[in-house]
Design a protein around this motif. Structure first.
Motif, PDB file in Angstrom:
ATOM      1  N   MET A   1       0.848  -1.190   0.000  1.00 40.99           N
ATOM      2  CA  MET A   1       0.000   0.000   0.000  1.00 40.99           C
ATOM      3  C   MET A   1       0.879   1.232   0.000  1.00 40.99           C
ATOM      4  N   SER A   2       0.585   2.203  -0.863  1.00 40.66           N
ATOM      5  CA  SER A   2       1.399   3.399  -0.977  1.00 40.66           C
ATOM      6  C   SER A   2       1.159   4.323   0.211  1.00 40.66           C
ATOM      7  N   GLU A   3       2.181   5.146   0.507  1.00 38.24           N
ATOM      8  CA  GLU A   3       2.061   6.114   1.581  1.00 38.24           C
ATOM      9  C   GLU A   3       1.101   7.234   1.173  1.00 38.24           C
ATOM     10  N   PRO A   4       0.295   7.753   2.114  1.00 45.68           N
ATOM     11  CA  PRO A   4      -0.598   8.868   1.779  1.00 45.68           C
ATOM     12  C   PRO A   4       0.204  10.126   1.455  1.00 45.68           C
ATOM     13  N   ASP A   5      -0.378  10.985   0.631  1.00 46.47           N
ATOM     14  CA  ASP A   5       0.293  12.232   0.289  1.00 46.47           C
ATOM     15  C   ASP A   5       0.445  13.105   1.529  1.00 46.47           C
ATOM     16  N   SER A   6       1.597  13.746   1.621  1.00 42.46           N
ATOM     17  CA  SER A   6       1.828  14.671   2.727  1.00 42.46           C
ATOM     18  C   SER A   6       1.106  15.990   2.455  1.00 42.46           C
ATOM     19  N   LEU A   7       0.770  16.689   3.525  1.00 45.80           N
ATOM     20  CA  LEU A   7       0.119  17.985   3.386  1.00 45.80           C
ATOM     21  C   LEU A   7       1.090  18.988   2.769  1.00 45.80           C
ATOM     22  N   SER A   8       0.578  19.842   1.913  1.00 46.02           N
ATOM     23  CA  SER A   8       1.418  20.888   1.339  1.00 46.02           C
ATOM     24  C   SER A   8       1.562  22.064   2.295  1.00 46.02           C
ATOM     25  N   THR A   9       0.626  22.192   3.246  1.00 48.23           N
ATOM     26  CA  THR A   9       0.686  23.254   4.247  1.00 48.23           C
ATOM     27  C   THR A   9       0.599  22.648   5.637  1.00 48.23           C
ATOM     28  N   VAL A  10       1.607  22.905   6.456  1.00 44.96           N
ATOM     29  CA  VAL A  10       1.565  22.516   7.873  1.00 44.96           C
ATOM     30  C   VAL A  10       1.610  23.803   8.692  1.00 44.96           C
TER      31      VAL A  10
ATOM     32  N   ASN B   1      -6.819  20.071  10.614  1.00 43.42           N
ATOM     33  CA  ASN B   1      -7.672  20.206   9.426  1.00 43.42           C
ATOM     34  C   ASN B   1      -8.994  19.479   9.621  1.00 43.42           C
ATOM     35  N   ARG B   2      -8.918  18.284  10.168  1.00 46.13           N
ATOM     36  CA  ARG B   2     -10.136  17.497  10.393  1.00 46.13           C
ATOM     37  C   ARG B   2     -11.029  18.155  11.444  1.00 46.13           C
ATOM     38  N   ARG B   3     -10.434  18.645  12.506  1.00 42.97           N
ATOM     39  CA  ARG B   3     -11.206  19.252  13.599  1.00 42.97           C
ATOM     40  C   ARG B   3     -11.957  20.506  13.152  1.00 42.97           C
ATOM     41  N   PHE B   4     -11.322  21.293  12.281  1.00 46.44           N
ATOM     42  CA  PHE B   4     -11.865  22.606  11.953  1.00 46.44           C
ATOM     43  C   PHE B   4     -12.310  22.727  10.503  1.00 46.44           C
ATOM     44  N   ASN B   5     -12.509  21.589   9.861  1.00 44.32           N
ATOM     45  CA  ASN B   5     -13.041  21.574   8.487  1.00 44.32           C
ATOM     46  C   ASN B   5     -12.224  22.426   7.520  1.00 44.32           C
ATOM     47  N   ILE B   6     -10.904  22.320   7.647  1.00 44.32           N
ATOM     48  CA  ILE B   6     -10.003  22.959   6.696  1.00 44.32           C
ATOM     49  C   ILE B   6      -9.683  21.924   5.621  1.00 44.32           C
ATOM     50  N   ASP B   7      -9.894  22.274   4.370  1.00 41.87           N
ATOM     51  CA  ASP B   7      -9.733  21.294   3.296  1.00 41.87           C
ATOM     52  C   ASP B   7      -9.043  21.946   2.101  1.00 41.87           C
ATOM     53  N   PRO B   8      -7.844  21.475   1.736  1.00 43.14           N
ATOM     54  CA  PRO B   8      -7.141  22.053   0.588  1.00 43.14           C
ATOM     55  C   PRO B   8      -7.918  21.949  -0.718  1.00 43.14           C
TER      56      PRO B   8
END
Length: 226
Positions: free
Chosen positions: A1-10, A138-145
């Motif tokens: 299984m491939s690794e998930p994409d990393s976030l572009s913004t931390v 992101n999950r807690r506050f509904n932030i979605d790229p």
């Protein structure tokens, strides 16, 4: 299984964590998350803020602005456990350094004007923990790229998120390093857990260039989807 994409913004950097954790950073950033290490570091005469190495390509190793480097030797220059400095930039085998939390060139440089050789350096990073904490926020506050108007770039001010991200990382790392319910790290774990709870409870995100686009988002106006 491939690794998930990393976030572009931390929302934080190693430097942000080091500011909050001060002398604990070398313990909290584990050696197995080592970005670069060497014993041949050098500061050229007249360039006391630029660390170079004949054996390490910092840029190729992924070292970047906001990482933290520990300068350990020679003991004549770096007393005790050494000195922590922030990376301003990386270019090939050269690092431009600055004091943590300061602007470039501010404060005393790490090397004398006459230069310094035989420098032992270590760059261990908390990038994986920072990325995981940012994903959780992101999950807690509904932030979605992927949703227009609700991307990290749409946020008015990231400082509250930065604080929450730093505290989240510290909770994870202090918990991992704590043995039992006594001792310095156990007390610090309780403190950062309390601070994180308070930060999340009062955190309110505003959107748009002026902070007035749409309804603000808080811990109580969102729900976590599992």
């Amino acid at each position: 299984m491939s690794e998930p994409d990393s976030l572009s913004t931390v929302y934080a950097s190693d430097e942000n964590v080091a500011v909050r954790s001060s002398g604990d950073f070398p313990v909290l950033a584990p050696d197995w998350q080592k970005a670069a290490y060497g014993v041949d570091g050098a500061f050229a005469p007249g360039d006391p803020w630029t660390l170079t190495s004949a054996t390490v390509d910092f840029e190729a190793a992924g070292v970047q602005s906001g990482h933290v480097v520990s300068l350990r030797k020679p003991a004549s220059a770096f007393k005790g456990a050494g000195e922590l400095l922030a990376v301003e930039s990386a270019s090939g085998a050269a690092l431009s350094l600055r004091r943590i939390g300061a602007k470039a060139g501010a404060g005393a440089p790490p090397a004398p004007a006459s230069g310094l050789t035989g420098v032992e350096f270590l760059i261990a990073t908390l990038d994986p923990q920072i990325e995981e904490a940012s994903f959780d926020l992101n999950r807690r506050f509904n932030i979605d790229p992927n949703i227009a108007g609700r991307t990290p770039a749409d946020l008015y001010d990231l400082r509250d998120l930065r604080q929450a991200c730093v505290l989240s990382v510290l909770v994870r790392r202090y918990a991992a390093e704590t043995r039992g319910d006594q001792g310095d790290f156990a007390l610090k774990l309780q403190q950062v857990q309390s601070e994180l709870s308070e930060t999340l409870a009062r955190l309110e995100l505003r959107w748009g260039a002026s902070g007035s686009d749409g309804q603000s988002t808080s811990f109580f106006s969102t729900r976590i989807v599992r």
